[in-house]
Design an enzyme around this catalytic site. Structure first.
Site, PDB file in Angstrom:
ATOM      1  N   MET A 129       0.875  -1.222  -0.022  1.00  0.00           N
ATOM      2  CA  MET A 129      -0.129   0.129   0.081  1.00  0.00           C
ATOM      3  C   MET A 129       0.745   1.172   0.019  1.00  0.00           C
ATOM      4  O   MET A 129       0.562   2.388   0.397  1.00  0.00           O
ATOM      5  CB  MET A 129      -0.883  -0.082   1.109  1.00  0.00           C
ATOM      6  N   CYS A 130       2.022   1.174  -0.725  1.00  0.00           N
ATOM      7  CA  CYS A 130       2.894   2.223  -0.460  1.00  0.00           C
ATOM      8  C   CYS A 130       2.392   3.657  -1.154  1.00  0.00           C
ATOM      9  O   CYS A 130       2.520   4.761  -0.604  1.00  0.00           O
ATOM     10  CB  CYS A 130       4.284   1.948  -0.905  1.00  0.00           C
ATOM     11  N   GLY A 131       1.697   3.497  -2.227  1.00  0.00           N
ATOM     12  CA  GLY A 131       1.157   4.571  -2.857  1.00  0.00           C
ATOM     13  C   GLY A 131       0.089   5.216  -2.047  1.00  0.00           C
ATOM     14  O   GLY A 131      -0.074   6.354  -2.012  1.00  0.00           O
TER      15      GLY A 131
END
Length: 284
Positions: A63-65
């Site tokens: 879920m980095c974005g």
């Protein structure tokens, strides 16, 4: 235009990592002198630092974005607007058909999601226009960019196999002693560096700062979802990493992801997302 000194090439040095006990801005201030000293100890050069209040948001899963969007919300709105949580953003991304598990392989879709959820406006940029990136960073906009993350999360070139998102929280420029005088009235002297006073930022200052920027003397201060530590990365390394995003890693199960038409080349390669408050006009 202010002459830019050539004493150091930011692309050839990487500050080492060191644990940070606190995650508030105070903790960041404690770490920053260490990062700066690690790459320069010359009495003839000085750092001008722009740093915005920020705290890390850790990701759970790919879920980095979405985590970068969440941190951008705090940077843009502070406590005026409740930060969008990564889980809330995941639900919206799934509803829009942008993501399955939190992955965001399209800068355009990340921009669209950000504008919808953060009450902001945005544009797609490339790292060719470094002066626009730096002026926007100084004036409080948020730059979200994809890159390949090395083992220490710094930018590297792995053809997109370790694609990751980060958000800028400031910038650093190294100048010769004779070129620093103009900036001193706009700064707090921190000993190891000069910190721009955000209450004194005017268009003339931003113009003078960006006139001095090159890839060789400038770093971005960044946060991302896999570390509580502040990242300080050269513009050159970020640009090269951003430009090498070509394909998902071989360990990634394609059916578990949403990859846009054209793959990472069309979705991420050479792209960054600049977010601004709707009522903010970028200073040039």
């Amino acid at each position: 235009m202010i002459p830019v000194p050539p004493p150091i090439n930011a692309a050839q040095v990487q500050p080492p990592s060191r644990p940070v006990k606190r995650t508030s801005v105070t903790g960041v201030d404690n770490r920053l002198p260490y990062l700066l000293t690690a790459i320069n100890n010359s009495p003839d050069t000085h750092f001008i630092v722009c740093l915005h209040d920020s705290e890390p948001v850790m990701q759970d899963g790919p879920m980095c974005g979405l985590v970068a969007i969440s941190m951008a919300c705090s940077l843009l709105h502070g406590k005026v607007l409740e930060s969008a949580s990564p889980n809330e953003l995941l639900l919206k991304a799934q509803q829009q058909g942008y993501s399955k598990q939190g992955e965001m392989f399209s800068a355009e879709q990340l921009l669209s999601l950000s504008e919808e959820q953060l009450q902001c406006s945005g544009v797609l940029l490339t790292f060719d226009n470094i002066k626009s990136i730096i002026s926007s960073t100084i004036t409080g906009s948020s730059l979200l960019f994809p890159y390949d993350a090395d083992k220490d999360h710094s930018p590297c070139q792995l053809n997109g196999h370790k694609a990751h998102w980060a958000v800028t929280v400031g910038c650093v420029m190294l100048l010769s002693k004779k070129d620093i005088d103009y900036f001193i009235p706009f700064c707090d002297n921190k000993g190891e560096y000069y910190l721009l006073d955000r209450t004194k930022i005017i268009p003339q200052l931003v113009t003078r700062y960006t006139e001095s920027v090159t890839e060789a003397n400038t770093w971005l201060l960044c946060r991302h979802g896999k570390s509580r530590h502040l990242g300080m990365w050269s513009l050159s390394n970020i640009r090269q990493s951003n430009a090498n995003l070509k394909e998902p890693g071989p360990s990634r199960i394609v059916d578990d992801c949403i990859i846009p038409a054209g793959g990472l080349v069309e979705g991420l390669c050479g792209k960054a997302v600049l977010l601004q408050k709707k009522y903010t006009t970028e200073m040039k």
